[in-house]
Design a protein around this motif. Structure first.
Motif, PDB file in Angstrom:
ATOM      1  N   GLY A  14      22.256  19.558  71.285  1.00 29.25           N
ATOM      2  CA  GLY A  14      20.909  20.065  71.526  1.00 29.25           C
ATOM      3  C   GLY A  14      20.843  20.904  72.789  1.00 29.25           C
ATOM      4  O   GLY A  14      20.213  21.977  72.808  1.00 29.25           O
ATOM      5  N   GLU A  15      21.512  20.442  73.849  1.00 31.51           N
ATOM      6  CA  GLU A  15      21.509  21.204  75.086  1.00 31.51           C
ATOM      7  C   GLU A  15      22.217  22.536  74.916  1.00 31.51           C
ATOM      8  O   GLU A  15      21.751  23.585  75.406  1.00 31.51           O
ATOM      9  CB  GLU A  15      22.196  20.375  76.182  1.00 31.51           C
ATOM     10  CG  GLU A  15      22.114  20.980  77.571  1.00 31.51           C
ATOM     11  CD  GLU A  15      20.704  20.970  78.126  1.00 31.51           C
ATOM     12  OE1 GLU A  15      20.412  21.793  79.010  1.00 31.51           O
ATOM     13  OE2 GLU A  15      19.891  20.138  77.664  1.00 31.51           O
ATOM     14  N   ASP A  16      23.329  22.520  74.183  1.00 34.48           N
ATOM     15  CA  ASP A  16      24.076  23.761  73.952  1.00 34.48           C
ATOM     16  C   ASP A  16      23.262  24.751  73.123  1.00 34.48           C
ATOM     17  O   ASP A  16      23.233  25.960  73.416  1.00 34.48           O
ATOM     18  CB  ASP A  16      25.388  23.432  73.250  1.00 34.48           C
ATOM     19  CG  ASP A  16      26.258  24.663  73.084  1.00 34.48           C
ATOM     20  OD1 ASP A  16      26.729  25.199  74.103  1.00 34.48           O
ATOM     21  OD2 ASP A  16      26.482  25.066  71.918  1.00 34.48           O
ATOM     22  N   ILE A  17      22.588  24.240  72.098  1.00 34.86           N
ATOM     23  CA  ILE A  17      21.774  25.118  71.256  1.00 34.86           C
ATOM     24  C   ILE A  17      20.620  25.704  72.057  1.00 34.86           C
ATOM     25  O   ILE A  17      20.282  26.904  71.945  1.00 34.86           O
ATOM     26  CB  ILE A  17      21.268  24.361  70.023  1.00 34.86           C
ATOM     27  CG1 ILE A  17      22.455  23.964  69.120  1.00 34.86           C
ATOM     28  CG2 ILE A  17      20.255  25.196  69.237  1.00 34.86           C
ATOM     29  CD1 ILE A  17      23.277  25.121  68.642  1.00 34.86           C
ATOM     30  N   ARG A  18      19.999  24.878  72.886  1.00 31.80           N
ATOM     31  CA  ARG A  18      18.889  25.380  73.704  1.00 31.80           C
ATOM     32  C   ARG A  18      19.371  26.451  74.676  1.00 31.80           C
ATOM     33  O   ARG A  18      18.708  27.473  74.891  1.00 31.80           O
ATOM     34  CB  ARG A  18      18.227  24.218  74.438  1.00 31.80           C
ATOM     35  CG  ARG A  18      17.349  23.339  73.542  1.00 31.80           C
ATOM     36  CD  ARG A  18      16.514  22.374  74.369  1.00 31.80           C
ATOM     37  NE  ARG A  18      17.341  21.396  75.059  1.00 31.80           N
ATOM     38  CZ  ARG A  18      17.727  20.240  74.525  1.00 31.80           C
ATOM     39  NH1 ARG A  18      17.357  19.938  73.272  1.00 31.80           N
ATOM     40  NH2 ARG A  18      18.467  19.392  75.216  1.00 31.80           N
ATOM     41  N   ASP A  19      20.555  26.196  75.254  1.00 30.29           N
ATOM     42  CA  ASP A  19      21.102  27.199  76.170  1.00 30.29           C
ATOM     43  C   ASP A  19      21.403  28.508  75.430  1.00 30.29           C
ATOM     44  O   ASP A  19      21.107  29.606  75.929  1.00 30.29           O
ATOM     45  CB  ASP A  19      22.377  26.665  76.824  1.00 30.29           C
ATOM     46  CG  ASP A  19      22.091  25.547  77.802  1.00 30.29           C
ATOM     47  OD1 ASP A  19      20.924  25.395  78.205  1.00 30.29           O
ATOM     48  OD2 ASP A  19      23.044  24.805  78.145  1.00 30.29           O
ATOM     49  N   TYR A  20      21.994  28.380  74.241  1.00 34.47           N
ATOM     50  CA  TYR A  20      22.328  29.579  73.464  1.00 34.47           C
ATOM     51  C   TYR A  20      21.061  30.336  73.063  1.00 34.47           C
ATOM     52  O   TYR A  20      20.979  31.565  73.160  1.00 34.47           O
ATOM     53  CB  TYR A  20      23.127  29.161  72.229  1.00 34.47           C
ATOM     54  CG  TYR A  20      23.616  30.337  71.411  1.00 34.47           C
ATOM     55  CD1 TYR A  20      24.813  30.975  71.733  1.00 34.47           C
ATOM     56  CD2 TYR A  20      22.884  30.784  70.316  1.00 34.47           C
ATOM     57  CE1 TYR A  20      25.266  32.048  70.985  1.00 34.47           C
ATOM     58  CE2 TYR A  20      23.326  31.858  69.565  1.00 34.47           C
ATOM     59  CZ  TYR A  20      24.528  32.482  69.897  1.00 34.47           C
ATOM     60  OH  TYR A  20      24.953  33.550  69.144  1.00 34.47           O
ATOM     61  N   PRO A  45      24.936  33.172  64.282  1.00 33.82           N
ATOM     62  CA  PRO A  45      25.985  32.609  65.160  1.00 33.82           C
ATOM     63  C   PRO A  45      25.588  31.294  65.811  1.00 33.82           C
ATOM     64  O   PRO A  45      26.410  30.413  66.011  1.00 33.82           O
ATOM     65  CB  PRO A  45      26.197  33.714  66.201  1.00 33.82           C
ATOM     66  CG  PRO A  45      25.749  34.970  65.524  1.00 33.82           C
ATOM     67  CD  PRO A  45      24.592  34.559  64.649  1.00 33.82           C
ATOM     68  N   MET A  46      24.280  31.222  66.121  1.00 31.60           N
ATOM     69  CA  MET A  46      23.828  29.965  66.727  1.00 31.60           C
ATOM     70  C   MET A  46      23.952  28.808  65.732  1.00 31.60           C
ATOM     71  O   MET A  46      24.397  27.704  66.087  1.00 31.60           O
ATOM     72  CB  MET A  46      22.379  30.117  67.196  1.00 31.60           C
ATOM     73  CG  MET A  46      21.829  28.879  67.900  1.00 31.60           C
ATOM     74  SD  MET A  46      20.103  29.060  68.363  1.00 31.60           S
ATOM     75  CE  MET A  46      19.320  29.026  66.754  1.00 31.60           C
ATOM     76  N   HIS A  47      23.586  29.027  64.488  1.00 30.23           N
ATOM     77  CA  HIS A  47      23.705  27.977  63.477  1.00 30.23           C
ATOM     78  C   HIS A  47      25.172  27.646  63.196  1.00 30.23           C
ATOM     79  O   HIS A  47      25.527  26.473  62.990  1.00 30.23           O
ATOM     80  CB  HIS A  47      22.994  28.414  62.193  1.00 30.23           C
ATOM     81  CG  HIS A  47      21.504  28.450  62.318  1.00 30.23           C
ATOM     82  ND1 HIS A  47      20.724  27.326  62.417  1.00 30.23           N
ATOM     83  CD2 HIS A  47      20.652  29.506  62.388  1.00 30.23           C
ATOM     84  CE1 HIS A  47      19.451  27.667  62.530  1.00 30.23           C
ATOM     85  NE2 HIS A  47      19.372  29.007  62.515  1.00 30.23           N
TER      86      HIS A  47
END
Length: 482
Positions: free
Chosen positions: A28-34, A147-149
């Protein structure tokens, strides 16, 4: 093992939950950052276009602005477009936006919106042209969220793989830890408890380490020690009670036999005297034939023998209170040995007296004690028909009387050890019973040891017997030291 399995399961589940929670939080943190980075990049590009496009249109015309946009879109993940408000839907610059978004854009605010879902989702950023009033033209910048997904999918798969590896390691570690520190000690404690329950109190359990299970093992060891001590004490008390009961029964039997012997002696004494007198008259009468004289002699001798037996019965039944006085047991034993020395020599038996104590003084009735020593020595001599050696040893010991709760005190002990035929184990418990004898008919009445037992009892002592059939016997007389 059930407890260990439960602990291992709980530890593994806890580790798995921690790993999964950490992985999901990291994803979740990585996705939010991305997403934030994509939004920032797109917003920055949109802001640049909102400033650049109006200047290009003003200086070089709309065609140059469109050419700039085309060049900008070549090979870039962020796509840009020049869109406009209040144009027909068929116009290439037309854009479909909600009324509230259009209202914000007319006021000069930028707007961000995500369109589509899954792999087709894109992030759109709209910014009004810089300095345009009223707002008509917009700079649109968009970037695909695929890319995010994909990144999210890879991260999820990675978390699953990492969680699986960590789970396997956790299972192995928890199993090794549970087996080493829980399952094996608990099983050892269970086995020890079963041994204690089965009556085996000799085994001790020592667990390594300083923890609750090792403390429990030490407590079980202490419990075994206390139970073993209590069992030994109970066994000793039981033996003492049995010995006391046996002595009481023996005393009752002796008293009963004594009363019977007294009555028999009274009834038979007078007839035997009459038989003995008439035998003498027949033997010494004038005119009696030689055969009759011989028969009368035999009758007289047997009558005398029967009278002696009756006298023993009377002594056994009427033994009076001992007259106790200070005396030296060594002197009494020496006097008795000298008295029986001639008889022992005839039987090829050597009597050897030794004293390990310079002090062998006791309070005793010397005549009765001499009778005891005489009876024991005669039994020892008769037990060695082929000759041998009899040792008479005197000494002092500190002991307590068997079957008595009295404290320990000093005793003078006189031991008579022979090399005779010994006593069978089945007869050891009966040798002090009146009229019990293993001698041939005519060699004993079975009263000697009973008389000895009663005399020693009246003196406050006891007689101990040790015997091995075919190897000899040891009779030890214990008398309280003066």
């Amino acid at each position: 093992m059930r407890l260990a399995r439960k602990l291992i399961f709980a530890v593994v589940i806890a580790i798995l939950l921690v790993v999964v929670a950490y992985g999901l939080s990291a994803v979740g943190e990585d996705i939010r950052d991305y997403e934030a980075r994509v939004a920032e990049d797109t917003a920055t590009l949109g802001y640049g276009l909102s400033v650049t496009l109006p200047a290009v249109v003003r200086d070089s015309g709309p065609e140059e602005a469109e050419a700039l946009i085309a060049r900008r879109n070549e090979g870039d993940r962020v796509k840009v477009r020049w869109v406009a408000l209040d144009v027909p839907p068929t116009d290439k610059r037309a854009v479909e936006l909600p009324p509230e978004v259009i209202a914000d854009l007319r006021q000069g605010r930028s707007w961000r919106v995500i369109r589509g879902s899954g792999e087709s989702a894109r992030l759109f950023v709209y910014r009004p042209f810089f300095g345009q009033q009223p707002v008509h033209d917009l700079a649109e910048a968009s970037e695909s969220l695929a890319p995010m997904h994909e990144r999210q999918r890879r991260r999820t798969v990675g978390i699953i793989v990492e969680s699986s590896v960590i789970l396997l390691l956790a299972i192995g570690g928890a199993f090794a830890f549970g087996l080493r520190f829980v399952a094996r000690p608990v099983q050892q404690l269970v086995d020890q408890a079963r041994r204690i329950g089965g009556g085996d109190l000799s085994r001790r359990l020592h667990l390594t380490g300083h923890h609750e299970l090792s403390e429990l093992a030490e407590e079980m060891n202490l419990m075994s020690d206390r139970l073993l001590e209590a069992r030994d004490q109970l066994a000793e008390e039981s033996r003492a009670k049995l010995a006391a009961v046996e002595q009481l029964r023996h005393a009752e039997r002796v008293a009963t036999v004594g009363r019977l012997a007294s009555g028999v002696a009274h009834e038979l004494g007078t007839p035997l005297n009459v038989v003995s007198g008439h035998a003498k008259m027949i033997r010494f009468a004038e005119g009696t034939r030689e055969d009759d004289r011989e028969s009368a002699r035999v009758i007289g001798e047997q009558a005398v023998r029967m009278t002696a037996i009756i006298r023993q019965l009377l002594d056994f039944a009427r033994r009076g209170q001992a007259r106790l006085e200070d005396g030296d047991l060594t002197a009494v034993a020496d006097r008795t040995v000298n008295m029986l020395a001639h008889l022992a020599m005839q039987r090829h038996v050597e009597l050897h007296l030794s004293s390990a104590s310079a002090t062998a003084r006791v309070r005793m009735d010397q005549a009765q004690v001499q009778q005891v020593i005489t009876n024991l020595l005669l039994n020892a001599i008769q037990a060695m028909p082929k000759g041998g050696r009899v040792d008479i040893d005197l000494g002092r010991v500190r002991a307590s009387k068997p079957g008595s709760a009295a404290d320990e005190r000093d005793y003078v002990c006189l031991a008579i050890v022979d090399e005779g035929t010994g006593i069978a184990p089945a007869n050891l418990t009966r040798i002090f019973e009146p009229f019990f004898t293993t001698k041939d008919v005519g060699e004993g009445t079975g009263l000697g040891l009973s008389v000895c037992y009663g005399i020693v009892e009246e003196h406050g002592g006891w007689i101990a017997v040790e015997s091995n059939a075919g190897k000899g016997s040891r009779f030890t007389v214990y008398l309280p030291a003066d």
